[in-house]
Structures are given as C-alpha cells and as structure tokens.
Design an enzyme around this catalytic site. Structure first.
Site, mmCIF file in Angstrom:
data_model
loop_
_atom_site.group_PDB
_atom_site.id
_atom_site.type_symbol
_atom_site.label_atom_id
_atom_site.label_comp_id
_atom_site.label_asym_id
_atom_site.label_seq_id
_atom_site.Cartn_x
_atom_site.Cartn_y
_atom_site.Cartn_z
ATOM 1 C CG HIS A 17 -1.928 -0.991 1.378
ATOM 2 N ND1 HIS A 17 -2.120 -1.733 2.519
ATOM 3 C CD2 HIS A 17 -2.885 -1.399 0.499
ATOM 4 C CE1 HIS A 17 -3.144 -2.561 2.343
ATOM 5 N NE2 HIS A 17 -3.622 -2.384 1.127
ATOM 6 C CE LYS A 41 -12.593 -6.917 4.262
ATOM 7 N NZ LYS A 41 -11.938 -6.288 3.120
ATOM 8 N NE ARG A 90 -2.332 -7.607 -4.131
ATOM 9 C CZ ARG A 90 -3.039 -7.967 -3.076
ATOM 10 N NH1 ARG A 90 -2.434 -8.158 -1.934
ATOM 11 N NH2 ARG A 90 -4.341 -8.155 -3.167
ATOM 12 C CB SER A 128 -4.285 -6.396 4.967
ATOM 13 O OG SER A 128 -3.959 -5.142 4.437
HETATM 14 O O1 PNS Z 1 -8.731 -3.055 0.478
HETATM 15 P P1 PNS Z 1 -10.004 -3.587 -0.149
HETATM 16 O O2 PNS Z 1 -10.874 -4.256 0.888
HETATM 17 O O3 PNS Z 1 -9.737 -4.463 -1.334
HETATM 18 O O4 PNS Z 1 -10.780 -2.292 -0.693
HETATM 19 C C1 PNS Z 1 -12.019 -2.404 -1.347
HETATM 20 C C2 PNS Z 1 -12.752 -1.063 -1.330
HETATM 21 C C3 PNS Z 1 -12.946 -0.616 0.117
HETATM 22 C C4 PNS Z 1 -11.929 -0.034 -2.070
HETATM 23 C C5 PNS Z 1 -14.127 -1.273 -2.035
HETATM 24 O O5 PNS Z 1 -14.795 -2.333 -1.429
HETATM 25 C C6 PNS Z 1 -14.990 -0.012 -1.989
HETATM 26 O O6 PNS Z 1 -14.767 0.900 -2.754
HETATM 27 N N1 PNS Z 1 -15.962 0.005 -1.053
HETATM 28 C C7 PNS Z 1 -16.847 1.132 -0.853
HETATM 29 C C8 PNS Z 1 -18.282 0.791 -1.250
HETATM 30 C C9 PNS Z 1 -18.439 0.951 -2.744
HETATM 31 O O7 PNS Z 1 -18.308 2.016 -3.298
HETATM 32 N N2 PNS Z 1 -18.726 -0.208 -3.389
HETATM 33 C C10 PNS Z 1 -18.922 -0.262 -4.809
HETATM 34 C C11 PNS Z 1 -17.631 -0.266 -5.564
HETATM 35 S S1 PNS Z 1 -17.944 -0.214 -7.248
#
Ligand code: PNS
Length: 158
Positions: A17, A41, A90, A128
């Site tokens: 990150h 989550k 990645r 993570s």
């Molecule tokens: O680190 P992660 O868990 O892979 O991040 C995922 C994240 C938090 C970036 C994604 O789940 C997100 O954008 N969540 C917010 C809710 C949202 O907008 N969902 C629709 C995405 S198109």
C-alpha cells in the site's frame, strides 16, 4: 489542483500500500488515503486505529491526507471533487476484480478516472491478510509493513 483518492480496507496498511501511495503522491497534488469502513466486514483494527497507522506510515510523504468513510466510494469522490481513484494491481485476479469496480465507479462518478498502478514485484505477494496471519501466530512482520508501525501491529496481536 489534481486530487486523487487511494481507497481500501488497510487492515493494516502494508509496504505494498505504502509504495502505491508514494507513487500516487508523485502524480497528484493531493492524495487522500481513504479507509473505507464496511460494517459487514470484521476487521482486526478499528477505522480509527487504521487511520492512525496510515498517518504514522505516511507522515514523511508530502501531499498525503488520511480520512475514513462509510458509504459508496463514488459519493465520497463527488462530495470531495476528486479527479482520480488510484488502485494498486498485484495480479490478474486483482485486475478482474478492480476492472469491474472501475466500471461501476465510472458509471456512478463519471468525472473521476480510475488509475491502476502496478505493484512493485517485491510486494506482489504482500497482503493485509497475510500480515494478520503472521502476526496472529507471533511471527515477524517487519519485512511486510512500514518500519515505524511494526511494533504497534505486533503488540496488537499479542
Ligand atoms: O482493500 P479492499 O478491501 O480491497 O478495498 C475495497 C474497497 C474498500 C476499495 C471497495 O470495497 C470499496 O470501494 N468500497 C466502498 C463501497 C463501494 O463504493 N462499493 C462499490 C464499488 S464499485
């Protein structure tokens, strides 16, 4: 002023990150590292703890802010007039998942471009969840997380 957001769970922030954040900070005037909270989550660290760890890890990078948000990323982007959503890639499986999200975000917030930054090969396997697992069993996480937060992470799992 070109503004970007680096969204994620950051549970906790990793060297992977941090590398993406540093490289985004070279491309944009302001980069907000956004801890997106998902009530469904179960995370090891609270949103406040995750923000504090990110602040510490990024304290030397110019133009970086840290924030948290519970809701749609597209809404945060529109509310804050952000120009780009930066994601690290990645692997091809990351791409499959991120490509779908990028298209959905493009539809919900057409003014923001999703920008993919390829992971440094050194960080391709770092996640993570891997760090949580190592720390949980008392392993050494110092190769995988920013140096100045190693102690806090290891202490958390003791
Ligand atoms: O680190 P992660 O868990 O892979 O991040 C995922 C994240 C938090 C970036 C994604 O789940 C997100 O954008 N969540 C917010 C809710 C949202 O907008 N969902 C629709 C995405 S198109």
């Amino acid at each position: 002023m070109k503004k970007a957001v680096c969204p994620g769970s950051f549970d906790p922030i990793t060297n992977g990150h941090l590398d993406i954040i540093k490289r985004a900070a070279e491309l944009f005037d302001e980069v907000t590292v956004l801890v997106v909270t998902n009530p469904d989550k179960k995370c090891a660290f609270s949103p406040e703890e995750r923000c504090d760890l990110i602040k510490k890890a990024t304290e030397d990078i110019e133009g970086v802010k840290v924030d948290s948000f519970s809701g749609l990323l597209a809404d945060y982007v529109k509310q804050n007039e952000i120009n780009a959503i930066v994601k690290g890639i990645r692997s091809s499986s990351d791409f499959e998942y991120e490509f779908q999200m990028a298209l959905a975000n493009r539809s919900l917030a057409p003014n923001a471009e999703t920008v993919f930054i390829t992971a440094d090969p050194q960080n391709m396997y770092v996640s993570s969840s891997l760090i949580r697992q190592i720390a949980c069993f008392g392993g050494d996480v110092s190769d995988f997380v920013p140096k100045n937060i190693v102690e806090e992470i290891e202490k958390r799992f003791k």
